[in-house]
Design a protein around this motif. Structure first.
Motif, PDB file in Angstrom:
ATOM      1  N   GLN A 281       2.079   7.565   2.454  1.00 20.68           N
ATOM      2  CA  GLN A 281       2.203   8.719   2.956  1.00 20.68           C
ATOM      3  C   GLN A 281       0.994   9.543   3.307  1.00 20.68           C
ATOM      4  O   GLN A 281       0.352   9.775   2.276  1.00 20.68           O
ATOM      5  CB  GLN A 281       3.187   9.559   2.119  1.00 20.68           C
ATOM      6  N   ILE A 282       0.709   9.957   4.508  1.00 21.04           N
ATOM      7  CA  ILE A 282      -0.318  10.955   4.879  1.00 21.04           C
ATOM      8  C   ILE A 282       0.364  12.094   5.447  1.00 21.04           C
ATOM      9  O   ILE A 282       0.804  12.108   6.719  1.00 21.04           O
ATOM     10  CB  ILE A 282      -1.148  10.159   6.124  1.00 21.04           C
ATOM     11  N   GLY A 283       0.295  13.267   4.803  1.00 21.96           N
ATOM     12  CA  GLY A 283       1.142  14.479   5.204  1.00 21.96           C
ATOM     13  C   GLY A 283       2.320  14.172   4.941  1.00 21.96           C
ATOM     14  O   GLY A 283       3.106  13.255   4.581  1.00 21.96           O
ATOM     15  N   PRO A 284       3.349  15.302   5.541  1.00 24.31           N
ATOM     16  CA  PRO A 284       4.691  15.188   5.525  1.00 24.31           C
ATOM     17  C   PRO A 284       5.583  14.126   6.214  1.00 24.31           C
ATOM     18  O   PRO A 284       6.551  13.926   5.886  1.00 24.31           O
ATOM     19  CB  PRO A 284       5.163  16.345   5.521  1.00 24.31           C
ATOM     20  N   HIS A 285       4.834  13.721   7.373  1.00 23.03           N
ATOM     21  CA  HIS A 285       5.743  13.356   8.297  1.00 23.03           C
ATOM     22  C   HIS A 285       5.030  11.740   8.844  1.00 23.03           C
ATOM     23  O   HIS A 285       5.752  11.342   9.639  1.00 23.03           O
ATOM     24  CB  HIS A 285       5.807  14.033   9.477  1.00 23.03           C
ATOM     25  N   PHE A 286       3.835  11.416   8.207  1.00 20.13           N
ATOM     26  CA  PHE A 286       3.232  10.174   8.656  1.00 20.13           C
ATOM     27  C   PHE A 286       3.284   9.127   7.604  1.00 20.13           C
ATOM     28  O   PHE A 286       2.598   9.712   6.492  1.00 20.13           O
ATOM     29  CB  PHE A 286       2.187  10.203   9.458  1.00 20.13           C
ATOM     30  N   LYS A 287       3.319   7.927   7.809  1.00 19.93           N
ATOM     31  CA  LYS A 287       3.141   6.853   6.978  1.00 19.93           C
ATOM     32  C   LYS A 287       2.304   5.835   7.627  1.00 19.93           C
ATOM     33  O   LYS A 287       2.180   5.651   8.723  1.00 19.93           O
ATOM     34  CB  LYS A 287       4.326   6.153   6.383  1.00 19.93           C
ATOM     35  N   ILE A 288       1.168   5.329   6.992  1.00 23.66           N
ATOM     36  CA  ILE A 288       0.282   4.284   7.345  1.00 23.66           C
ATOM     37  C   ILE A 288       0.939   3.040   7.515  1.00 23.66           C
ATOM     38  O   ILE A 288       1.249   2.464   6.321  1.00 23.66           O
ATOM     39  CB  ILE A 288      -0.957   4.232   6.810  1.00 23.66           C
ATOM     40  N   PRO A 289       1.147   2.208   8.619  1.00 22.82           N
ATOM     41  CA  PRO A 289       2.117   0.972   8.453  1.00 22.82           C
ATOM     42  C   PRO A 289       0.669  -0.032   7.660  1.00 22.82           C
ATOM     43  O   PRO A 289      -0.313   0.041   7.955  1.00 22.82           O
ATOM     44  CB  PRO A 289       2.152   0.322   9.924  1.00 22.82           C
ATOM     45  N   ALA A 290       1.372  -0.859   6.749  1.00 24.66           N
ATOM     46  CA  ALA A 290       0.700  -1.919   5.949  1.00 24.66           C
ATOM     47  C   ALA A 290      -0.066  -2.738   6.828  1.00 24.66           C
ATOM     48  O   ALA A 290      -1.296  -3.112   6.829  1.00 24.66           O
ATOM     49  CB  ALA A 290       1.434  -2.662   4.935  1.00 24.66           C
ATOM     50  N   GLY A 291       0.409  -3.063   8.179  1.00 27.97           N
ATOM     51  CA  GLY A 291      -0.112  -4.008   8.970  1.00 27.97           C
ATOM     52  C   GLY A 291      -1.242  -3.523   9.650  1.00 27.97           C
ATOM     53  O   GLY A 291      -1.925  -4.159  10.270  1.00 27.97           O
ATOM     54  N   SER A 292      -1.513  -2.006   9.779  1.00 33.52           N
ATOM     55  CA  SER A 292      -2.497  -1.407  10.435  1.00 33.52           C
ATOM     56  C   SER A 292      -3.868  -1.181   9.462  1.00 33.52           C
ATOM     57  O   SER A 292      -4.599  -0.674  10.283  1.00 33.52           O
ATOM     58  CB  SER A 292      -1.990  -0.179  10.858  1.00 33.52           C
ATOM     59  N   ILE A 293      -3.685  -1.616   8.366  1.00 33.95           N
ATOM     60  CA  ILE A 293      -4.864  -1.298   7.335  1.00 33.95           C
ATOM     61  C   ILE A 293      -6.176  -1.832   7.842  1.00 33.95           C
ATOM     62  O   ILE A 293      -7.227  -1.622   7.503  1.00 33.95           O
ATOM     63  CB  ILE A 293      -4.574  -1.535   5.815  1.00 33.95           C
ATOM     64  N   GLY A 294      -6.084  -3.178   8.599  1.00 35.65           N
ATOM     65  CA  GLY A 294      -7.028  -3.811   8.996  1.00 35.65           C
ATOM     66  C   GLY A 294      -7.852  -3.244   9.931  1.00 35.65           C
ATOM     67  O   GLY A 294      -8.855  -3.583  10.284  1.00 35.65           O
ATOM     68  N   VAL A 295      -7.421  -2.140  10.814  1.00 31.63           N
ATOM     69  CA  VAL A 295      -7.882  -1.442  11.859  1.00 31.63           C
ATOM     70  C   VAL A 295      -9.085  -0.665  11.325  1.00 31.63           C
ATOM     71  O   VAL A 295      -9.983  -0.551  12.313  1.00 31.63           O
ATOM     72  CB  VAL A 295      -6.934  -0.470  12.384  1.00 31.63           C
ATOM     73  N   ILE A 296      -9.334  -0.498   9.957  1.00 31.48           N
ATOM     74  CA  ILE A 296     -10.432   0.272   9.393  1.00 31.48           C
ATOM     75  C   ILE A 296     -11.867  -0.878   9.837  1.00 31.48           C
ATOM     76  O   ILE A 296     -12.674  -0.367  10.291  1.00 31.48           O
ATOM     77  CB  ILE A 296     -10.346   0.836   8.249  1.00 31.48           C
ATOM     78  N   VAL A 297     -11.712  -1.958   9.586  1.00 33.05           N
ATOM     79  CA  VAL A 297     -12.590  -2.911   9.863  1.00 33.05           C
ATOM     80  C   VAL A 297     -13.198  -2.985  11.268  1.00 33.05           C
ATOM     81  O   VAL A 297     -14.232  -2.912  11.708  1.00 33.05           O
ATOM     82  CB  VAL A 297     -12.262  -4.461   9.326  1.00 33.05           C
ATOM     83  N   LEU A 298     -11.971  -2.954  11.954  1.00 34.65           N
ATOM     84  CA  LEU A 298     -12.234  -2.987  13.501  1.00 34.65           C
ATOM     85  C   LEU A 298     -12.867  -1.745  14.078  1.00 34.65           C
ATOM     86  O   LEU A 298     -14.036  -1.695  14.769  1.00 34.65           O
ATOM     87  CB  LEU A 298     -11.103  -3.398  14.298  1.00 34.65           C
ATOM     88  N   PHE A 299     -12.555  -0.756  13.462  1.00 34.28           N
ATOM     89  CA  PHE A 299     -12.823   0.717  13.956  1.00 34.28           C
ATOM     90  C   PHE A 299     -14.172   1.086  13.515  1.00 34.28           C
ATOM     91  O   PHE A 299     -15.163   1.405  14.333  1.00 34.28           O
ATOM     92  CB  PHE A 299     -12.001   1.775  13.506  1.00 34.28           C
TER      93      PHE A 299
END
Length: 537
Positions: free
Chosen positions: A349-367
């Protein structure tokens, strides 16, 4: 990316009648972008898709994902051999992109037709009560995975070779590779975020159909640019020539010279053996070009040219460095799958309305990799050149990548240890944001070692192996993914560190194991780099 506008225009003018140059660049990069968006949209969320839609257990899903990623990285090497030996880069890249399109369509159909998936399993249900996929459903899944792996793998680095072949200037080739990797990373970020968000919050069907559309657009743009590409002519199987050198060297182990004056066979005729060619390095193989009794030009498995011997020695000379990069990529493969499993059990949970999808966590490497690539090219390397007077060598870049990779594993181990401690001692779930530092370190490391490796292989290997040279990095990534799958399986057999529920396991110990292996591998790399000699570019 550096200021090369005037040299660009001169090169384009020189190549006006033969194609190539920077006018081919938009078509190659746009095609890579289209297929990268499609591949990242499918592969980034594959573990979650297998768990949620096919009721496959978490560790098994991670292993399947590693095998698919490994296959996607192994097929470029096969495609490169076909391109170099028989068909050329364009045809192989085009056919591969069409196969990839079929794979994305199969995924989209499987997500759209309920009968092609098992009954959805409720989160509250025990995993043992979930319906397993039928044989037909497994068949459709594996057909889509196979087509996608072959297609995406065959296109990715063959297109990179095609793009680099459009330039004669090594500096322009280096600029192309930088833009190629920036495109790869930036578009992958879009796939890891936008497509994954659609798959998780709208529907898998919509997400996969977007991937299919992106793939199709990439194929069409690639085909439209055909008239702008400089054609590359296959030179026959370079691997056969390499094998001839090895066989001829062994066969002539004790052969007698054909005359009192030793001579070497060159493509332009005979030259005295004392002329300095081939070189003294790895001199055992020089006998393949040495004229002895019974030799003739027709007996190519007994007599090779000096050029073939030198090409063979280039390949042999770079292999130790290449093998040192296999375990450099193995932790990356394990982190890519284990971090998704960690994200699934962490507070997303990031803030009251947004959740980080588990499949998107690898975007940090790419970013982090894409940002740092730009900083390296526009800021850090120019500053380094002003201070030192020369640009860093590819081996120096790769060495920095080794160090950052090991540091990333150290941070991974510490974070997972802290997560388990919070969960067991305080019954609290750690925020998924704590995964960001370790993944960012891995991404910055990639910004150093991946472009460094591609540039090293492309410039140092024989011209007849141009496609193969860019695919060598993909081959080692594929081997690393398979190795990570085998390593996960061995850890599961030998320890209790990786149960299906990682909250009762010790993933931190797995990371510490990778730290140890990475440190040993870095020492091995330093030894290989110390003894390696650059060939003239």
């Amino acid at each position: 990316m550096a200021g090369t506008h005037s040299s660009h225009s001169r090169e384009e003018e020189a190549q006006k009648n033969i194609g190539g140059g920077w006018r081919s660049f938009p078509f190659t990069i746009a095609a890579v972008a289209g297929l990268t968006l499609a591949s990242s949209g499918i592969l980034a969320n594959l573990i979650v898709y297998l768990i949620q839609e096919f009721n496959i257990k978490s560790i098994s899903a991670a292993q399947i994902s590693n095998v698919v990623n490994g296959s996607t990285s192994l097929f470029p090497f096969v495609a490169a051999m076909l391109a170099d030996s028989f068909f050329g880069s364009f045809l192989v890249a085009f056919v591969s992109s069409c196969v990839a399109f079929l794979g994305t369509v199969v995924f989209a159909l499987a997500a759209s037709i309920k009968s092609l998936r098992p009954e959805h399993c409720m989160k509250e249900a025990s995993s043992s009560l979930c319906e397993a996929p039928s044989g037909v459903q497994y068949g459709v899944l594996y057909m889509g995975l196979t087509l996608a792996a072959i297609g995406f793998g065959g296109m990715r680095f063959t297109a990179a070779t095609l793009g680099a072949n459009q330039f004669d200037n090594p500096q322009h080739q280096a600029i192309f590779f930088n833009w190629y990797f920036v495109t790869l990373y930036v578009v992958s970020v879009a796939g890891f975020t936008g497509i994954v968000y659609i798959e998780d919050n709208v529907s898998w069907s919509v997400g996969f159909w977007i991937c299919a559309a992106s793939n199709l657009i990439g194929v069409m743009v690639f085909l439209v640019g055909y008239r702008h590409y400089r054609p590359d002519t296959p030179q026959g199987s370079a691997f056969v020539d390499l094998a001839r050198v090895a066989v001829a060297s062994v066969r002539k182990w004790k052969s007698e010279l054909s005359s009192s004056t030793p001579q070497n066979y060159c493509s332009d005729g005979l030259v005295p053996a004392e002329s300095g060619v081939p070189g003294k390095r790895l001199s055992f193989f020089n006998r393949a070009a040495l004229v002895t009794d019974g030799d003739s030009i027709e007996k190519s498995w007994r007599l090779c040219t000096v050029e073939q011997v030198e090409d063979f020695k280039k390949v042999i000379g770079i292999l130790p460095l290449w093998t040192s990069s296999i375990f450099l990529s193995t932790p990356i493969g394990m982190v890519s799958s284990l971090s998704v499993l960690q994200a699934l059990v962490m507070d997303d949970q990031i803030g009251p309305h947004f959740k980080i999808p588990a499949g998107s966590i690898g975007v940090i490497v790419l970013f982090s990799a894409s940002i740092f690539l730009s900083l390296l090219d526009r800021v850090l390397w120019p500053m380094y050149e002003k201070l030192v007077g020369k640009t860093p060598t590819p081996l120096q870049r790769i060495g920095i990548g080794h160090v950052l990779n090991v540091l990333g594993m150290v941070v991974s181990a510490v974070v997972e240890w802290k997560r388990l401690k919070m969960l067991h001692d305080e019954n609290k779930s750690m925020s998924v944001l704590w995964l960001f530092p370790q993944l960012a370190l891995v991404g910055v490391g990639e910004a150093f070692h991946f472009p460094g490796q591609v540039g090293l292989y492309y410039q140092q290997l024989p011209e007849s192996l141009r496609s193969t040279s860019t695919a060598m990095i993909s081959l080692l990534i594929g081997i690393a993914f398979y190795l990570s799958t085998a390593l996960i399986d061995q850890v599961r057999r030998s320890t209790n560190w990786l149960p299906d529920n990682i909250n009762v396991g010790r993933v931190d110990n797995v990371y510490w194991m990778l730290v140890l292996f990475g440190a040993i591998n870095f020492v091995y790399y330093l030894i290989c780099a110390t003894f390696y000699k650059y060939h003239k570019v």
